[in-house]
Motif scaffolding. Structure first.
Motif, PDB file in Angstrom:
ATOM      1  N   ASP A  31       0.848  -1.192   0.000  1.00  0.00           N
ATOM      2  CA  ASP A  31       0.000   0.000   0.000  1.00  0.00           C
ATOM      3  C   ASP A  31       0.883   1.242   0.000  1.00  0.00           C
ATOM      4  O   ASP A  31       2.098   1.163  -0.221  1.00  0.00           O
ATOM      5  CB  ASP A  31      -0.965  -0.017   1.191  1.00  0.00           C
ATOM      6  N   ALA A  32       0.284   2.400   0.285  1.00  0.00           N
ATOM      7  CA  ALA A  32       1.011   3.661   0.177  1.00  0.00           C
ATOM      8  C   ALA A  32       2.108   3.803   1.230  1.00  0.00           C
ATOM      9  O   ALA A  32       2.975   4.669   1.093  1.00  0.00           O
ATOM     10  CB  ALA A  32       0.034   4.825   0.290  1.00  0.00           C
ATOM     11  N   GLN A  33       2.082   2.978   2.279  1.00  0.00           N
ATOM     12  CA  GLN A  33       3.111   3.075   3.308  1.00  0.00           C
ATOM     13  C   GLN A  33       4.386   2.317   2.940  1.00  0.00           C
ATOM     14  O   GLN A  33       5.397   2.462   3.603  1.00  0.00           O
ATOM     15  CB  GLN A  33       2.571   2.553   4.640  1.00  0.00           C
ATOM     16  N   TYR A  34       4.320   1.483   1.906  1.00  0.00           N
ATOM     17  CA  TYR A  34       5.510   0.772   1.457  1.00  0.00           C
ATOM     18  C   TYR A  34       6.345   1.664   0.553  1.00  0.00           C
ATOM     19  O   TYR A  34       5.796   2.456  -0.227  1.00  0.00           O
ATOM     20  CB  TYR A  34       5.125  -0.464   0.652  1.00  0.00           C
ATOM     21  N   PRO A  35       7.664   1.538   0.583  1.00  0.00           N
ATOM     22  CA  PRO A  35       8.474   2.169  -0.467  1.00  0.00           C
ATOM     23  C   PRO A  35       8.053   1.649  -1.837  1.00  0.00           C
ATOM     24  O   PRO A  35       7.598   0.508  -1.971  1.00  0.00           O
ATOM     25  CB  PRO A  35       9.905   1.732  -0.115  1.00  0.00           C
ATOM     26  N   VAL A  36       8.215   2.462  -2.856  1.00  0.00           N
ATOM     27  CA  VAL A  36       7.702   2.108  -4.180  1.00  0.00           C
ATOM     28  C   VAL A  36       8.448   0.942  -4.803  1.00  0.00           C
ATOM     29  O   VAL A  36       7.965   0.354  -5.770  1.00  0.00           O
ATOM     30  CB  VAL A  36       7.766   3.331  -5.131  1.00  0.00           C
ATOM     31  N   ASP A  37       9.627   0.574  -4.265  1.00  0.00           N
ATOM     32  CA  ASP A  37      10.383  -0.525  -4.853  1.00  0.00           C
ATOM     33  C   ASP A  37      10.201  -1.829  -4.096  1.00  0.00           C
ATOM     34  O   ASP A  37      10.909  -2.804  -4.359  1.00  0.00           O
ATOM     35  CB  ASP A  37      11.871  -0.169  -4.906  1.00  0.00           C
ATOM     36  N   ASP A  38       9.225  -1.915  -3.173  1.00  0.00           N
ATOM     37  CA  ASP A  38       9.021  -3.131  -2.389  1.00  0.00           C
ATOM     38  C   ASP A  38       7.980  -4.045  -3.027  1.00  0.00           C
ATOM     39  O   ASP A  38       6.984  -3.582  -3.584  1.00  0.00           O
ATOM     40  CB  ASP A  38       8.551  -2.789  -0.969  1.00  0.00           C
ATOM     41  N   ASP A  39       8.213  -5.353  -2.915  1.00  0.00           N
ATOM     42  CA  ASP A  39       7.252  -6.379  -3.298  1.00  0.00           C
ATOM     43  C   ASP A  39       7.079  -7.337  -2.127  1.00  0.00           C
ATOM     44  O   ASP A  39       8.025  -7.581  -1.366  1.00  0.00           O
ATOM     45  CB  ASP A  39       7.751  -7.200  -4.490  1.00  0.00           C
ATOM     46  N   ILE A  40       5.878  -7.926  -1.993  1.00  0.00           N
ATOM     47  CA  ILE A  40       5.663  -8.999  -1.038  1.00  0.00           C
ATOM     48  C   ILE A  40       5.953 -10.313  -1.757  1.00  0.00           C
ATOM     49  O   ILE A  40       5.204 -10.733  -2.626  1.00  0.00           O
ATOM     50  CB  ILE A  40       4.236  -8.974  -0.474  1.00  0.00           C
ATOM     51  N   TYR A  41       7.059 -10.959  -1.386  1.00  0.00           N
ATOM     52  CA  TYR A  41       7.606 -12.024  -2.205  1.00  0.00           C
ATOM     53  C   TYR A  41       6.975 -13.379  -1.926  1.00  0.00           C
ATOM     54  O   TYR A  41       6.648 -14.122  -2.825  1.00  0.00           O
ATOM     55  CB  TYR A  41       9.119 -12.074  -1.990  1.00  0.00           C
ATOM     56  N   ASN A  42       6.857 -13.761  -0.652  1.00  0.00           N
ATOM     57  CA  ASN A  42       6.172 -15.008  -0.311  1.00  0.00           C
ATOM     58  C   ASN A  42       5.570 -14.859   1.089  1.00  0.00           C
ATOM     59  O   ASN A  42       6.063 -14.084   1.901  1.00  0.00           O
ATOM     60  CB  ASN A  42       7.122 -16.208  -0.360  1.00  0.00           C
ATOM     61  N   PRO A  43       4.479 -15.568   1.404  1.00  0.00           N
ATOM     62  CA  PRO A  43       3.704 -15.217   2.599  1.00  0.00           C
ATOM     63  C   PRO A  43       4.158 -15.844   3.906  1.00  0.00           C
ATOM     64  O   PRO A  43       4.050 -15.214   4.943  1.00  0.00           O
ATOM     65  CB  PRO A  43       2.292 -15.708   2.246  1.00  0.00           C
ATOM     66  N   CYS A  44       4.586 -17.099   3.923  1.00  0.00           N
ATOM     67  CA  CYS A  44       4.855 -17.842   5.157  1.00  0.00           C
ATOM     68  C   CYS A  44       3.675 -17.709   6.117  1.00  0.00           C
ATOM     69  O   CYS A  44       3.769 -17.126   7.188  1.00  0.00           O
ATOM     70  CB  CYS A  44       6.140 -17.386   5.833  1.00  0.00           C
ATOM     71  N   TYR A  45       2.547 -18.265   5.722  1.00  0.00           N
ATOM     72  CA  TYR A  45       1.330 -18.259   6.541  1.00  0.00           C
ATOM     73  C   TYR A  45       1.473 -19.240   7.703  1.00  0.00           C
ATOM     74  O   TYR A  45       1.951 -20.365   7.523  1.00  0.00           O
ATOM     75  CB  TYR A  45       0.137 -18.641   5.675  1.00  0.00           C
ATOM     76  N   CYS A  46       1.068 -18.806   8.915  1.00  0.00           N
ATOM     77  CA  CYS A  46       1.138 -19.659  10.112  1.00  0.00           C
ATOM     78  C   CYS A  46      -0.074 -19.397  10.996  1.00  0.00           C
ATOM     79  O   CYS A  46      -0.493 -18.248  11.149  1.00  0.00           O
ATOM     80  CB  CYS A  46       2.380 -19.349  10.956  1.00  0.00           C
ATOM     81  N   PRO A  47      -0.633 -20.422  11.635  1.00  0.00           N
ATOM     82  CA  PRO A  47      -1.602 -20.177  12.702  1.00  0.00           C
ATOM     83  C   PRO A  47      -0.886 -19.648  13.938  1.00  0.00           C
ATOM     84  O   PRO A  47       0.271 -19.991  14.198  1.00  0.00           O
ATOM     85  CB  PRO A  47      -2.211 -21.561  12.958  1.00  0.00           C
ATOM     86  N   TYR A  48      -1.583 -18.789  14.685  1.00  0.00           N
ATOM     87  CA  TYR A  48      -1.038 -18.266  15.939  1.00  0.00           C
ATOM     88  C   TYR A  48      -1.120 -19.365  16.989  1.00  0.00           C
ATOM     89  O   TYR A  48      -2.165 -19.986  17.157  1.00  0.00           O
ATOM     90  CB  TYR A  48      -1.854 -17.057  16.382  1.00  0.00           C
ATOM     91  N   PRO A  49      -0.041 -19.651  17.719  1.00  0.00           N
ATOM     92  CA  PRO A  49      -0.060 -20.779  18.658  1.00  0.00           C
ATOM     93  C   PRO A  49      -1.147 -20.645  19.734  1.00  0.00           C
ATOM     94  O   PRO A  49      -1.173 -19.686  20.497  1.00  0.00           O
ATOM     95  CB  PRO A  49       1.338 -20.723  19.297  1.00  0.00           C
ATOM     96  N   GLY A  50      -2.068 -21.599  19.727  1.00  0.00           N
ATOM     97  CA  GLY A  50      -3.039 -21.703  20.804  1.00  0.00           C
ATOM     98  C   GLY A  50      -4.189 -20.727  20.781  1.00  0.00           C
ATOM     99  O   GLY A  50      -4.997 -20.702  21.722  1.00  0.00           O
ATOM    100  N   ARG A  51      -4.333 -19.931  19.725  1.00  0.00           N
ATOM    101  CA  ARG A  51      -5.396 -18.927  19.680  1.00  0.00           C
ATOM    102  C   ARG A  51      -5.974 -18.840  18.270  1.00  0.00           C
ATOM    103  O   ARG A  51      -5.291 -19.144  17.298  1.00  0.00           O
ATOM    104  CB  ARG A  51      -4.875 -17.547  20.101  1.00  0.00           C
ATOM    105  N   PRO A  52      -7.229 -18.394  18.130  1.00  0.00           N
ATOM    106  CA  PRO A  52      -7.839 -18.287  16.798  1.00  0.00           C
ATOM    107  C   PRO A  52      -7.390 -17.014  16.077  1.00  0.00           C
ATOM    108  O   PRO A  52      -8.188 -16.140  15.733  1.00  0.00           O
ATOM    109  CB  PRO A  52      -9.343 -18.270  17.116  1.00  0.00           C
TER     110      PRO A  52
END
Length: 257
Positions: A31-52
């Motif tokens: 979004d607008a808070q990122y520098p213009v040369d940034d990309d989100i390359y890969n997510p590494c999705y994880c559940p939070y331990p012990g909580r929803p």
């Protein structure tokens, strides 16, 4: 992975199994808070331990510097994602100097000792070190990024500070705080009526004002909060309550109300 105007982003797809997935939709993008040369390359999705709750440890590709570091995103439902801050949660530092790229590997592991660990692999080479099609060198190493329980991020006041958290329904149990102060730092907690719109001054609940708050010092994961020596919140059970934190040279990581 998806793209928007040549910038990488994270998409989410649902389905009963991997052979029948709905069309993927963006869920985390620059979004607008990122520098213009940034990309989100890969997510590494994880559940939070012990909580929803849900976490991502996305690798952020900085195109101009040609480096990749690891940042943090959080979600309550895995659809709407937020960024606590726009700086690395795992940076490029290593014993030999500095990595060029680091990538996180799911999942976040909770140990019996109250420590959270996330595996990542780092390489001294920058992202664009090689021509297309060349083989990566075998100098990537795997390491652990480690935190204390529930201390991935927090609200910090280098000097005096104050913040009012989003209201929640009080369960009537003693409130607990996960915090750390410097030797001369402190935290004071008051429970106030939820702020409204337009903003107006809000009053503390009787018996739970800052004047009655017992000042907290030190480094605690689950400290019971007290007012005039008392921790009983049964009188507030079922009511919407906002927590107002007063901090000085301190950091608060989590509250339980």
């Amino acid at each position: 992975r998806g793209h928007l105007e040549r910038r990488r982003l994270v998409r989410r797809a649902e389905g009963v199994d991997f052979r029948r997935l709905d069309p993927p939709l963006p869920c985390l993008a620059c979004d607008a808070q990122y520098p213009v040369d940034d990309d989100i390359y890969n997510p590494c999705y994880c559940p939070y331990p012990g909580r929803p709750l849900y976490l991502m440890f996305p690798s952020i590709y900085h195109r101009i510097a040609s480096t990749v570091d690891i940042q943090l995103a959080v979600s309550h439902d895995s659809y709407l994602w937020q960024r606590p801050e726009r700086r690395p949660i795992v940076d490029l530092a290593c014993e030999q100097g500095e990595y060029g790229t680091v990538y996180a590997c799911p999942n976040l592991v909770a140990t019996d000792a109250g420590e959270w660990r996330l595996a990542f692999h780092g390489s001294p080479h920058r992202h664009d070190f090689r021509p297309r099609g060349a083989v990566y060198p075998a100098d990537t190493e795997y390491r652990w990024a480690c935190w204390q329980e529930d201390r991935l991020a927090g609200l910090e006041a280098p000097g005096d500070g104050r913040v009012t958290l989003v209201e929640r329904e009080c369960q009537g149990q003693p409130m607990r705080l996960n915090y750390r102060t410097q030797a001369d730092g402190w935290v004071e907690v008051e429970l106030v009526h939820p702020p409204g719109t337009p903003p107006e001054p809000v009053e503390a609940f009787a018996g739970f004002s800052r004047a009655e708050a017992d000042r907290l010092h030190g480094d605690e994961l689950r400290r019971v909060v007290t007012w005039s020596g008392e921790s009983d919140l049964s009188a507030l059970r079922g009511q919407k309550v906002a927590v107002r934190l007063h901090l000085c040279r301190a950091k608060v990581f989590a509250t339980a109300l």
